[in-house]
Design an enzyme around this catalytic site. Structure first.
Site, PDB file in Angstrom:
ATOM      1  N   ASN A   7      33.056  65.178 -48.123  1.00 59.09           N
ATOM      2  CA  ASN A   7      32.854  65.945 -49.352  1.00 59.09           C
ATOM      3  C   ASN A   7      32.944  67.413 -48.951  1.00 59.09           C
ATOM      4  OD1 ASN A   7      31.987  67.200 -51.641  1.00 59.09           O
ATOM      5  ND2 ASN A   7      30.093  66.024 -51.851  1.00 59.09           N
ATOM      6  N   ARG A  91      36.012  63.013 -51.490  1.00 58.51           N
ATOM      7  CA  ARG A  91      35.564  63.294 -52.849  1.00 58.51           C
ATOM      8  C   ARG A  91      36.407  64.448 -53.390  1.00 58.51           C
ATOM      9  NH1 ARG A  91      30.832  67.049 -54.854  1.00 58.51           N
ATOM     10  NH2 ARG A  91      30.946  66.519 -57.043  1.00 58.51           N
ATOM     11  N   HIS A 180      30.473  63.880 -62.018  1.00 58.95           N
ATOM     12  CA  HIS A 180      29.545  62.879 -61.458  1.00 58.95           C
ATOM     13  C   HIS A 180      30.017  61.455 -61.742  1.00 58.95           C
ATOM     14  CE1 HIS A 180      26.170  66.036 -62.281  1.00 58.95           C
ATOM     15  NE2 HIS A 180      26.488  66.100 -60.999  1.00 58.95           N
ATOM     16  N   ARG A 241      22.309  75.961 -64.261  1.00 56.79           N
ATOM     17  CA  ARG A 241      23.329  76.059 -65.316  1.00 56.79           C
ATOM     18  C   ARG A 241      22.682  75.928 -66.693  1.00 56.79           C
ATOM     19  NH1 ARG A 241      26.608  71.715 -62.525  1.00 56.79           N
ATOM     20  NH2 ARG A 241      27.723  72.796 -60.867  1.00 56.79           N
ATOM     21  N   GLU A 385      26.680  58.004 -53.899  1.00 55.95           N
ATOM     22  CA  GLU A 385      28.084  58.361 -54.114  1.00 55.95           C
ATOM     23  C   GLU A 385      28.923  58.086 -52.869  1.00 55.95           C
ATOM     24  OE1 GLU A 385      26.351  61.997 -55.931  1.00 55.95           O
ATOM     25  OE2 GLU A 385      28.246  62.087 -57.016  1.00 55.95           O
TER      26      GLU A 385
END
Ligand code: ADP
Length: 398
Positions: A7, A91, A180, A241, A385
């Site tokens: 990743n 990823r 996601h 965010r 993940e």
């Protein structure tokens, strides 16, 4: 088969080496400050302590080389040589409309990913640098791209189109993509497996509540809606965010504070969310909980506002699917934050479901947290993940 899962961000690289047959994580680690002074490599072989090494990494190829050296090190390595890495799973953040599933990487795929770069200018180019560095150092090892957006590609037009001139979709592909996806897909499938049901017969809402956060509606195993949009800024209030807001706020604040659009987006991405709402207490839910417990009103209201927004999204996805069988919490906050789950649960009693406080008193375990007899089952399912990327890599390389 051993799968290296990568990743790669703009200045960091996270990795895991997974034995896909036993699903054991053989080693994992993180390279930080790539391209910046003071690089740091943290490497942790299975069952042993972390080894931290300070080394400058002028580029990502150097970082990948350090990872490969660590994995094959005579003393702390976990494989004898590189021939024991059978494939690499990468990823990739944005696959646009081009990718609705994972793919084996070749030159054509790389070019197609590159075409998605302007949809994710901060993430995709960095992901591609990781791919290219690995290809340079392991030219004969198959590589797979696993996209954050792919699972959401089944959304219908009514869910992914925005109420703006259609021409912007036609010309620039401005639409909801969602992120996601690897986590939403993994957790929805685990939810069905855990309950002993066929996912094809289920309506599931997955709440991925981490530092970044998103909700998805999964009907019959397919994503029908999700809260993040063209970028990860839309939807829930997150760590830093803003999530949803009136777009006119951008011009209003930019005018008052003399900021450009780029600067405003930086505020909305990095200084907002529960960090901004709490008047700067923290973006971390542990700190916010402690501050709220010791009487900080802004932290308390930030947590209340956060839970309220999650509950509103759940309500809208119950409407989108005309029902729901299971609601699953995952990621850092969803898996570990007992009080956040309890606060969200208070809004769900109209669905005929109630959180059982004793069952909810857990962290990071697969479990049902609703009372027996609830019409809708509430669960915690830890996301994974990396394991999901490893499985998808194996499926394409066999
Ligand atoms: P990322 O999006 O960076 O992967 P994570 O999924 O790791 O984020 O989630 C990070 C969030 O999870 C942080 O706000 C952190 O406070 C929260 N969290 C992690 N562990 C706990 C815990 N034991 N109790 C409460 N909150 C936790």
């Amino acid at each position: 088969m051993n799968i290296l899962v990568i990743n790669c961000g703009s200045s960091s690289l996270k990795y895991q080496l997974i034995n896909a047959d036993t699903e054991e994580v053989l080693a994992k680690g993180l390279c930080e400050r790539i391209g910046i002074d003071g690089g740091m490599h943290t490497y942790q072989p299975k069952g042993a302590d972390k080894i931290k090494t300070q080394t400058d990494m002028p580029d990502h190829t150097k970082a990948v080389q350090l990872v490969l050296d660590a994995l094959t090190d005579k003393n702390s390595g976990v494989i004898a040589d590189l021939s024991e890495i059978d494939a690499v799973g990468h990823r990739i953040v944005h696959g646009g409309e081009k990718f609705s599933g994972s793919v084996l990487i070749d030159d054509e795929v790389l070019a197609a990913i590159e075409e998605c770069n302007d949809l994710a200018p901060l993430h995709n180019p960095a992901n591609l640098i990781g791919v290219n560095s690995c290809r340079k150092l392991m030219p004969n090892v198959p590589m797979v791209a696993v996209f954050d957006t792919a699972f959401h590609q089944t959304m219908p037009e009514k869910a992914y189109l925005y109420g703006i001139p259609y021409d912007y979709y036609r010309k620039y592909k401005v639409r909801r993509y969602g992120f996601h996806g690897t986590s939403h897909e993994y957790v929805a499938n685990r939810t069905a497996e855990f309950l002993g049901k066929d996912i094809k017969d289920m309506k599931i809402i997955v709440c991925h509540l981490g530092n970044g956060a998103s909700v998805s509606a999964v009907n019959g195993g397919k994503c029908v809606d999700t809260s993040m949009g063209l970028t990860p800024l839309e939807g829930l209030i997150m760590g830093t965010r803003s999530g949803d807001l009136d777009p006119a706020i951008l011009e209003f604040i930019a005018g008052k504070e003399n900021l450009s659009i780029r600067e405003m987006l930086n505020v909305l991405n990095k200084k907002s969310g529960v960090l901004g709402l709490s008047d700067g207490v923290s973006s971390d839910f542990r700190d916010l909980g402690e501050a709220a417990d010791s009487g900080n009103t802004r932290a308390k209201v930030a947590l209340e506002t956060y839970a309220y927004h999650v509950a509103k999204y759940i309500g809208s996805y119950v409407a989108a699917m005309n029902g729901v069988d299971a609601i699953t919490f995952t990621a850092g906050v969803g898996e570990n934050n007992i009080s956040a789950r309890a606060m969200i649960g208070e809004y769900l009693t109209y669905l005929g479901t109630r959180i059982d406080p004793a069952r909810n008193n857990i962290r990071g375990e697969e479990t049902i947290i609703s009372e027996d007899g609830s019409k809708v089952t509430l669960l915690v399912i830890p996301t994974d993940e990396e394991m999901s990327i490893a499985r998808q890599t194996v499926a394409l390389c066999k």
